[in-house]
Design a protein around this motif. Sequence first.
Motif, PDB file in Angstrom:
ATOM      1  N   GLY A  62       0.831  -1.213   0.000  1.00 61.18           N
ATOM      2  CA  GLY A  62       0.000   0.000   0.000  1.00 61.18           C
ATOM      3  C   GLY A  62       0.858   1.253   0.000  1.00 61.18           C
ATOM      4  O   GLY A  62       0.609   2.189  -0.772  1.00 61.18           O
ATOM      5  N   SER A  63       1.888   1.254   0.835  1.00 56.79           N
ATOM      6  CA  SER A  63       2.696   2.465   0.942  1.00 56.79           C
ATOM      7  C   SER A  63       3.531   2.694  -0.312  1.00 56.79           C
ATOM      8  O   SER A  63       3.910   3.800  -0.619  1.00 56.79           O
ATOM      9  CB  SER A  63       3.595   2.394   2.187  1.00 56.79           C
ATOM     10  OG  SER A  63       4.569   1.392   1.989  1.00 56.79           O
ATOM     11  N   GLY A  72      -0.389  11.566   5.999  1.00 57.30           N
ATOM     12  CA  GLY A  72      -0.422  10.344   6.809  1.00 57.30           C
ATOM     13  C   GLY A  72      -0.705   9.131   5.946  1.00 57.30           C
ATOM     14  O   GLY A  72      -1.240   9.254   4.843  1.00 57.30           O
ATOM     15  N   GLY A  73      -0.359   7.975   6.457  1.00 59.39           N
ATOM     16  CA  GLY A  73      -0.522   6.749   5.677  1.00 59.39           C
ATOM     17  C   GLY A  73      -1.930   6.195   5.798  1.00 59.39           C
ATOM     18  O   GLY A  73      -2.862   6.880   6.222  1.00 59.39           O
ATOM     19  N   LEU A  74      -2.084   4.953   5.427  1.00 57.19           N
ATOM     20  CA  LEU A  74      -3.384   4.298   5.495  1.00 57.19           C
ATOM     21  C   LEU A  74      -3.718   3.932   6.938  1.00 57.19           C
ATOM     22  O   LEU A  74      -2.866   3.473   7.676  1.00 57.19           O
ATOM     23  CB  LEU A  74      -3.356   3.031   4.648  1.00 57.19           C
ATOM     24  CG  LEU A  74      -3.254   3.246   3.133  1.00 57.19           C
ATOM     25  CD1 LEU A  74      -2.919   1.945   2.438  1.00 57.19           C
ATOM     26  CD2 LEU A  74      -4.546   3.831   2.599  1.00 57.19           C
ATOM     27  N   VAL A  75      -4.963   4.172   7.310  1.00 62.97           N
ATOM     28  CA  VAL A  75      -5.433   3.805   8.647  1.00 62.97           C
ATOM     29  C   VAL A  75      -6.346   2.602   8.485  1.00 62.97           C
ATOM     30  O   VAL A  75      -7.166   2.566   7.562  1.00 62.97           O
ATOM     31  CB  VAL A  75      -6.222   4.973   9.292  1.00 62.97           C
ATOM     32  CG1 VAL A  75      -6.727   4.576  10.670  1.00 62.97           C
ATOM     33  CG2 VAL A  75      -5.338   6.206   9.357  1.00 62.97           C
ATOM     34  N   SER A  76      -6.183   1.613   9.389  1.00 66.13           N
ATOM     35  CA  SER A  76      -6.933   0.370   9.223  1.00 66.13           C
ATOM     36  C   SER A  76      -8.448   0.614   9.164  1.00 66.13           C
ATOM     37  O   SER A  76      -8.992   1.407   9.946  1.00 66.13           O
ATOM     38  CB  SER A  76      -6.620  -0.585  10.372  1.00 66.13           C
ATOM     39  OG  SER A  76      -7.252  -1.820  10.124  1.00 66.13           O
ATOM     40  N   SER A  85      -9.236   5.652   1.993  1.00 64.98           N
ATOM     41  CA  SER A  85      -8.511   6.881   1.669  1.00 64.98           C
ATOM     42  C   SER A  85      -8.607   7.098   0.168  1.00 64.98           C
ATOM     43  O   SER A  85      -8.603   6.137  -0.599  1.00 64.98           O
ATOM     44  CB  SER A  85      -7.030   6.775   2.016  1.00 64.98           C
ATOM     45  OG  SER A  85      -6.866   6.345   3.314  1.00 64.98           O
ATOM     46  N   PHE A  86      -8.648   8.369  -0.219  1.00 66.23           N
ATOM     47  CA  PHE A  86      -8.641   8.687  -1.631  1.00 66.23           C
ATOM     48  C   PHE A  86      -7.231   9.110  -2.008  1.00 66.23           C
ATOM     49  O   PHE A  86      -6.531   9.757  -1.224  1.00 66.23           O
ATOM     50  CB  PHE A  86      -9.639   9.816  -1.919  1.00 66.23           C
ATOM     51  CG  PHE A  86      -9.622  10.251  -3.344  1.00 66.23           C
ATOM     52  CD1 PHE A  86     -10.103   9.415  -4.347  1.00 66.23           C
ATOM     53  CD2 PHE A  86      -9.118  11.490  -3.703  1.00 66.23           C
ATOM     54  CE1 PHE A  86     -10.074   9.803  -5.674  1.00 66.23           C
ATOM     55  CE2 PHE A  86      -9.092  11.885  -5.033  1.00 66.23           C
ATOM     56  CZ  PHE A  86      -9.576  11.051  -6.022  1.00 66.23           C
ATOM     57  N   GLY A  87      -6.789   8.727  -3.178  1.00 68.44           N
ATOM     58  CA  GLY A  87      -5.438   9.115  -3.565  1.00 68.44           C
ATOM     59  C   GLY A  87      -5.113   8.666  -4.976  1.00 68.44           C
ATOM     60  O   GLY A  87      -6.022   8.430  -5.782  1.00 68.44           O
ATOM     61  N   THR A  88      -3.831   8.542  -5.251  1.00 72.27           N
ATOM     62  CA  THR A  88      -3.426   8.144  -6.593  1.00 72.27           C
ATOM     63  C   THR A  88      -2.552   6.900  -6.524  1.00 72.27           C
ATOM     64  O   THR A  88      -1.848   6.661  -5.546  1.00 72.27           O
ATOM     65  CB  THR A  88      -2.593   9.246  -7.278  1.00 72.27           C
ATOM     66  OG1 THR A  88      -1.540   9.631  -6.389  1.00 72.27           O
ATOM     67  CG2 THR A  88      -3.446  10.438  -7.622  1.00 72.27           C
ATOM     68  N   ILE A  89      -2.622   6.142  -7.613  1.00 65.80           N
ATOM     69  CA  ILE A  89      -1.726   4.997  -7.752  1.00 65.80           C
ATOM     70  C   ILE A  89      -0.659   5.388  -8.751  1.00 65.80           C
ATOM     71  O   ILE A  89      -0.965   5.886  -9.841  1.00 65.80           O
ATOM     72  CB  ILE A  89      -2.512   3.763  -8.225  1.00 65.80           C
ATOM     73  CG1 ILE A  89      -3.372   3.285  -7.052  1.00 65.80           C
ATOM     74  CG2 ILE A  89      -1.561   2.654  -8.694  1.00 65.80           C
ATOM     75  CD1 ILE A  89      -4.279   2.157  -7.354  1.00 65.80           C
ATOM     76  N   ARG A  90       0.579   5.231  -8.322  1.00 68.59           N
ATOM     77  CA  ARG A  90       1.685   5.650  -9.186  1.00 68.59           C
ATOM     78  C   ARG A  90       2.630   4.482  -9.416  1.00 68.59           C
ATOM     79  O   ARG A  90       2.768   3.601  -8.577  1.00 68.59           O
ATOM     80  CB  ARG A  90       2.467   6.800  -8.537  1.00 68.59           C
ATOM     81  CG  ARG A  90       1.687   8.088  -8.511  1.00 68.59           C
ATOM     82  CD  ARG A  90       2.471   9.186  -7.806  1.00 68.59           C
ATOM     83  NE  ARG A  90       1.593  10.335  -7.586  1.00 68.59           N
ATOM     84  CZ  ARG A  90       1.367  11.262  -8.520  1.00 68.59           C
ATOM     85  NH1 ARG A  90       1.971  11.195  -9.693  1.00 68.59           N
ATOM     86  NH2 ARG A  90       0.557  12.265  -8.277  1.00 68.59           N
TER      87      ARG A  90
END
Lengths: 626, 455
Positions: free
Chosen positions: B33-34, B43-47, B51-56
Motif C-alpha cells: 500500500g505504501s 499520513g498513511g493508510l489507517v486500518s 482513503s482517496f489518492g493516486t496509484i503511481r
Amino acid sequence: MTTCDLKYDVIVVGAGHAGCEAALAAARMGCRTMLLTINLDAIALMSCNPSIGGLAKGHLVKEIDALGGEMAKNIDATGIQFRILNTKKGPAVRASRAQADKQLYRLRMKRVLEQQTNLDLKQGEVISLCLDGGEVHGVKLRSGISYLSKTVVVTTGTFMRGLIHIGLNNYPGGRAGDQPSIGLSDQLREFGFHVGRLKTGTPARLDARSIDFSKLESQHGDSPPRPFSFSTERISMPQLPCHIAYTNQRSHDIIRSGLDRSPLYSGIIEGIGPRYCPSIEDKVVRFPDKDRHQTFIEPEGLDTIEVYPSGMSTSLPVDVQIAFYRSIVGLECVEIMRPAYAIEYDYVDPIQLHSSLETKMLQNLYHAGQINGTSGYEEAAGQGLIAGINAALRVKGREPLVLTRSQAYIGVMIDDLVTLGTKEPYRMFTSRAEYRLLLREDNADLRLRDIGHQLGLVSEQEYLAFVDKRDSIGAEMERISTTRLHQSEKVVEILTRLGLQDIQNGTTLEQLLKRPEVSYDELAELDLVSRETSAIIREQIEIQTKYKGYIDRQMEQVEQAKKLEASRIPDEFDYSTVKSMTTEVREKLSKNRPDTLGQASRIPGVTPAAISILSIALKSSSRKSS
Amino acid sequence: MYIRDTIAAVSTPPGNGGIGIIRVSGDQAAVVGSIVFTPVSDGGLVSHRFSFGTIRDAANGVKVDEAMAVLMCSPRSYTREDVLELHCHGGWLVVERVLALVLACGVRLAEPGEFTRRAFLNGRIDLIQAEAVMDIIASKSDAALQLALRQGEGALSGRIDEVRGHLLQALALVEAYIDFPDDDLGHTDVAAITTSVESAQAILSDLLATFEEGRIIRDGISVLIVGKPNAGKSSLLNRLLNENRAIVTPIPGTTRDIIEETIIFEGLSIRFLDSAGIRHTKDLVELEGINRTLEKVPLADLVLAVFDGSRRFCQEDQMLLDALAGRKVLAVINKSDLPQVLSFPDGCQFLDTVRIAALSGDGVDLLKRAVCRQFHQSGAIDSREYVSLSRARHRDALVSAVDCLRQFSFGLQERNLELLAIDLRDALGAVGAVTGQSVTDEVLDLIFSSFCIGK
C-alpha cells in the motif's frame, strides 16, 4: 518345525551393505538383534566394483557416517586409493571416492559385527516370514527353524530368485558362487506386493600378471588421502594406483559379432537394467559412433592379482568376452579369472513403502537396498541404516526417523523411491537433489550429527569433537562478520597485489571474503588471528561465506516447502471422499498413498490445484474427527 | 501453497465494470500500500478507513489511476491476514496495470481460490463455506485445463516447450559434467551450453513482447461467426458493430481473413471473429481463410452459425455443422425479411436459435442478449477470471525465467557449474510452472541418451 524361544527385537535378513548397517544400528540402539545371511563368509562383500563413493555416493557415505553408521569407517580402514572428485568445481559437487581391498573390507565389517553387543550373527536362508494378521513377527528358515521378532528388516540384494546369465547359459544364483534365495519373494507376491524383475551385471575379473601395465596410463590417488569418516584421523593403508585402458574399433566388432549369443539382445533377459551402468554391448550398440570406451583397471586388493575392469560388464559368452578383453591395448594376453555375468533378481516396488521404509501392507516389516530397486553399496547402506534405526524406534514405541529432501541425500533417495517407485535400478545422482548446495559432503556432520547422537549411534567422544568444530565455525563466522579492515601500510600493499584497491577502510572480513579473488589464505595474511584456524574450519568459513547468496536462496525454498512437507496424510485417508478432485488424480493418490502433502505434490500429474483441495479436505477431516 | 507469503489478485469480474478491485493479503499488504498508493491527505493508510489518492508507478512516478484504498489489519479481514484493497476507476487495462505494479513489489499472484482458502485455514469461514470453495477451485482448475488444451493448439505452449527443450539441453550438459567426472566426456562444452541458453532467451523475449501489447483488453469472450458464403456473416458483424468493418459484397467468398472486433454489451467484452465462408473451393487464398476458420473453431467460447433462412438446407450447411460437432453453437437464421424455406435436419443441437435480418437490423439486439445469456447462465464469466489471471501468471513465470537466465549469463565466466545449474533449474522451474512438469527425470533421460555413461 522348531521355534526358538528367544524373541528378538529386530531380525535383519541379509548381511550385505544394507543389512550390516541395519543390524549395527538396531543393536547399537539397544535392541536384541539377529543378522541372518546365506553365507557368513560373504558379509559386506563387494559383489561388483571394489570401490566406495563417487559423485552423490560419497555424499551418502558421509551422511551415513554423520548418523553413526559404519561404512565410512570401514572403507577408511581398508581403502587402498582415495581421491576427491571434481576438485576444480564447487564444494557442493566435490565427492570422495576410494578403492577398497575387497577381502579386508568384508573381514573388518564381519569383525565389527562380531564385536557388537546385542547382535547375533547366524547363517541360514529365510524362506518365509511369520505373520500374525497384518503384522510380521519372525522368519522361517530352510533348515526348519523359526525365529520370532518384533520387527524384520529384509535386505536380500540380488538374491531373491536370482538368475545368472553368461551367454545363452543361465542358472539360479544369488551371486556368482552363492545360491539364490527361493520362496521369500513368492510369499511377498502372495501377500499382494507388486514384485518386479531387474537386471544388473558385473565385468570379468582379470589376472593382473597377464596385463602389460607399461602400456596403460596410471592414475594415483590423492596424497595425502582424505578419509571418509568425520572420526578418522588419517589413512594408514598402503595406496595403489588404478590404470586406464580403452576399447577400440576391433573390440567393438568382436562385441557386435557376438550379439546373437547375448541374452540381452536375444530377449532371454526380461529384467530392466540400469541406463547409467550399461554393459559394454549396450554401449557399443547405443553409441555406434563412439570410437573408444574407457575402462579403469582397478585393483581388488593389496594381496591379490585379481583386477576389476570398470565399465566393461557384459553377459556375452565367455569366448567373446576373452576375445574382446584381449583386443584392448595392454590386455593382449589377458587371462580371465572369473567371467563377467548378468544377474536378474526380484525387487519389490518401493512405492509400497512408507518414508520410514516400513511396508504399507505389513506392519513391522522393513525393506532396504536392492530389494527396493536401488543399485550401489552406498544407496543400500543408507537405506539399511534408516531401516535399522526405524525398526529399533518401533520396538521402543517411538516415531520413525524420516530425513527430508533438504536434510540429506538419504532423504532425497528414500523420498524418490517411496513417492515415485522405480522401474530401473535407482542410483543416486547429485542432480536428483533440488537443494544440492545445502547437501554437501563437507557439512554432512553439521546436518546430521545431532540426529545420530540423539539416536545413540554417535559416541560421546565423537559428538564432543563435533560440537567443538561447530562452535569454532560459529565463532569464526561471527568474528569475520564483525572484524573490520584497517588500512595499514601492509594491508594496502596486500590489497594492491590482489588488485583490490577499491576496498574501503572499515570493510568487514566477511565482505572481503565474498570477493572471488580472495580466499581464506589471503584473509590470514591480512589478519593474524585467522592463521590459527584449522583447514577444516577454514574450508567451512570459505564455503559458507562465498556461497551465502545461493545457500540463502535454497534455504528460502526449503522454508516455503516446509508447510507441505509437514502436513501428514493419515494412512486411512479416503481419497474417494474428495469429490472435487479429478478421477485421475484421486486414483493416483489412492495408489501411491503418500505420507505427506509434500510427497503428494511430487507425484506426476498431481496438480497444484489438487494439492490445494487435498489440504482443505485434510483440514476438514481432522476437524470432523476431533 | 506457500501459506505465509503475500498474495494479490484482481477480485472483480473481468470486463469494463465501474470499478476494479485489486486485493492483497499477507504480511506485506501494508508495505505494498505504501509503495503503490499515495493518499491525498497526509499520513498513511489507517486500518478499516477508506482513503482517496493516486496509484503511481514507483519506478518512474507516473500516475496510473485515481483510486480508493483501504487497509484491513489482521485479524479483522476476510483472510484474517493484513488485507489491502485498491479500488480503481479505470477499465480492465488499468486494473491489469495496477496488478502488475503490485506484483512488482514482490508479492505473488494468488492461486485460484487462495483468498478463500486462507480465510478457511485461518478459521475465518466454516466448513460448509470451505467445501463450496473446493468446488470452485475444482471448476477453475478444469477451466485451466481447458485453457491449457486451447493453448496446446495455439503457439504459446509450443513455444514454451521449445524454451524448455533448450534449457533442458543446457542443463543436461551441465549436469553430465558434474555427475560423471570420470566418464571420458571431454571438456565442458561451454559453447553448446551458451547456444542453448541464448536460443531460450530469444524465444522468451519474443513471447514477452507479445504480452506487452496489452492484448488483455481485447480478450473478452470470443465469439466466432461462421456460415456458408453469403449467408450474411459480414453484414451481421457490421450490424453488431454499427460500422462497416468487414468488406461486404454480394460476391461469395469476399471475406478471406479473420476479422476481430470487440463490443461491450451488458458489461461484457465480446470479441467477434468473422471468418471466411466454409465451402468447397479451389481458390488458394480462400482455402487459406477457410482453414483459419476451422482452426479458430475450437478456440472460440461460442460459435454463431449463420444460415440463410431464404434458402434450403444444403450440403455446405451440412459441412459447417460437421465442423462444429460438439461445440457450443447458437444458430442465427438470417434474412428473416424474405420468405423462409430453411429447415434443419433431425438431430441438430443448438443452444438457442435466433432469427434476424442483418441488413435491416431486426432481431440483432435479441441476438446480443442471447449471446450474453449463454455466459451468464453457464457461469463462464467467472471462469474467464482465471483465464486472465493465468495469463498474468504466465507473464510472471516468463519474467522470472528471463531473470534467472540473465544471472546465468552473467556468471558464465566465473561461476562454478553447480551454481549455473541452479540458475538453469530455477529458469526451468519458472517455465515449468506454466506447463507443470518436473525436471529431474527428463534431465537424466537426456544425459543417458546423449552421453555414454557407465562404469
